[in-house]
Design an enzyme around this catalytic site. Structure first.
Site, PDB file in Angstrom:
ATOM      1  N   SER A 159       0.845  -1.192   0.000  1.00 23.60           N
ATOM      2  CA  SER A 159       0.000   0.000   0.000  1.00 23.60           C
ATOM      3  C   SER A 159       0.879   1.241   0.000  1.00 23.60           C
ATOM      4  O   SER A 159       2.014   1.213   0.499  1.00 23.60           O
ATOM      5  CB  SER A 159      -0.892   0.012   1.240  1.00 23.60           C
ATOM      6  N   TYR A 172      -1.876  -0.465  10.480  1.00 22.90           N
ATOM      7  CA  TYR A 172      -2.055  -0.906   9.095  1.00 22.90           C
ATOM      8  C   TYR A 172      -0.839  -0.504   8.250  1.00 22.90           C
ATOM      9  O   TYR A 172      -0.276  -1.334   7.523  1.00 22.90           O
ATOM     10  CB  TYR A 172      -3.322  -0.301   8.505  1.00 22.90           C
TER      11      TYR A 172
END
Length: 264
Positions: A159, A172
């Protein structure tokens, strides 16, 4: 009628995928599902790994109806025994795989002060340890395929959060930074053996990840971001994966950062 170069069939840019054996985690939805559909459409046989068997079965039926080949393999990546059983099932049906896509992941943002250890464990177990379990199970296949002169790919979906910090997404982002670094390190081990390792880092992308958010304020914030930035689709990321893995085996597109134009 005599054909001209314009009327002759054009070779698919993904023709090199035909005949390959791909394993995709997170195949029940989002990027994993889109990747499985696209790879199968271009002649790869695909093993579909995820927890939701009914979703995998529906996907396999759609792939089969379109002339592709898919194997349903219900798997919990947080359970080593489940991953081991999945590897046995894939090998029994298909033999060794030569293309692995780690697309499974969860995104559970909350302020770190909330102390949501349950969410931390789930993200670490899925995004990091789950990917490691798959790598452990199938890297020998990739090394074997490359050693025999074939093309071998490991694709990890990370990501943009691995590089760009966002408030309330600390854990995350940390899991995705770990996956990005893992990909970099694996290239030093696997590259000399002709196994390609690619790290895809999407920005804002329309997947089920947003549906996992249980914080109403953060959920509304995500909705606003999608409205403002016109996020990517799962098909956009699948397209990048198909392109990357269909290049000549001497070419490793090692890292792809893909952002919506308004986010870039």
């Amino acid at each position: 009628m005599t054909t001209t170069p314009h009327t002759q069939s054009i070779r698919s840019p993904y023709a090199a995928l035909s005949g390959r054996t791909a394993l995709i985690t997170g195949a029940a939805s989002g990027m994993g599902e889109a990747t499985a559909r696209l790879l199968a459409a271009h002649g790869a046989r695909v093993a579909l790994l995820a927890r939701r068997e009914e979703r995998l079965t529906g996907l396999a039926e759609r792939i089969g109806a379109d002339g592709g080949t898919a194997l349903v393999v219900p798997t919990d990546l947080t359970d080593q025994a489940s991953v081991d059983a999945a590897a046995d099932r894939v090998h029994a049906a298909y033999g060794p795989v030569d293309l692995v896509v780690n697309a499974a992941g969860v995104m559970l943002p909350n302020p770190i002060a909330d102390g949501r250890a349950d969410e931390w464990r789930r993200m670490l177990d899925t995004n990091v340890t789950g990917a490691l379990r798959v790598i452990r199970a199938f890297v020998p296949d990739l090394v074997e395929a490359a050693g025999a002169g074939g093309t071998a790919d490991l694709v990890n979906i990370s990501s943009i959060g691995a590089h760009v910090p966002f408030p309330n997404y600390a854990v995350y982002g940390a899991t995705k930074a770990a996956l990005t670094y893992l990909s970099q390190s694996l290239r030093t081990e696997l590259g000399p053996q002709d196994v390609r390792v690619t790290n895809i880092e999407p920005g804002l992308t329309d997947t089920e990840l947003a549906g996992h958010v249980d914080n109403a304020d953060l959920s509304a914030e995500l909705d606003g971001m999608f409205e403002a930035l016109a996020g990517l689709t799962s098909d956009d990321i699948a397209d990048l994966i198909a392109y990357t893995t269909s290049r000549p085996r001497r070419v490793n597109l090692r890292q792809v950062i893909a952002l919506p134009t308004r986010q870039a």
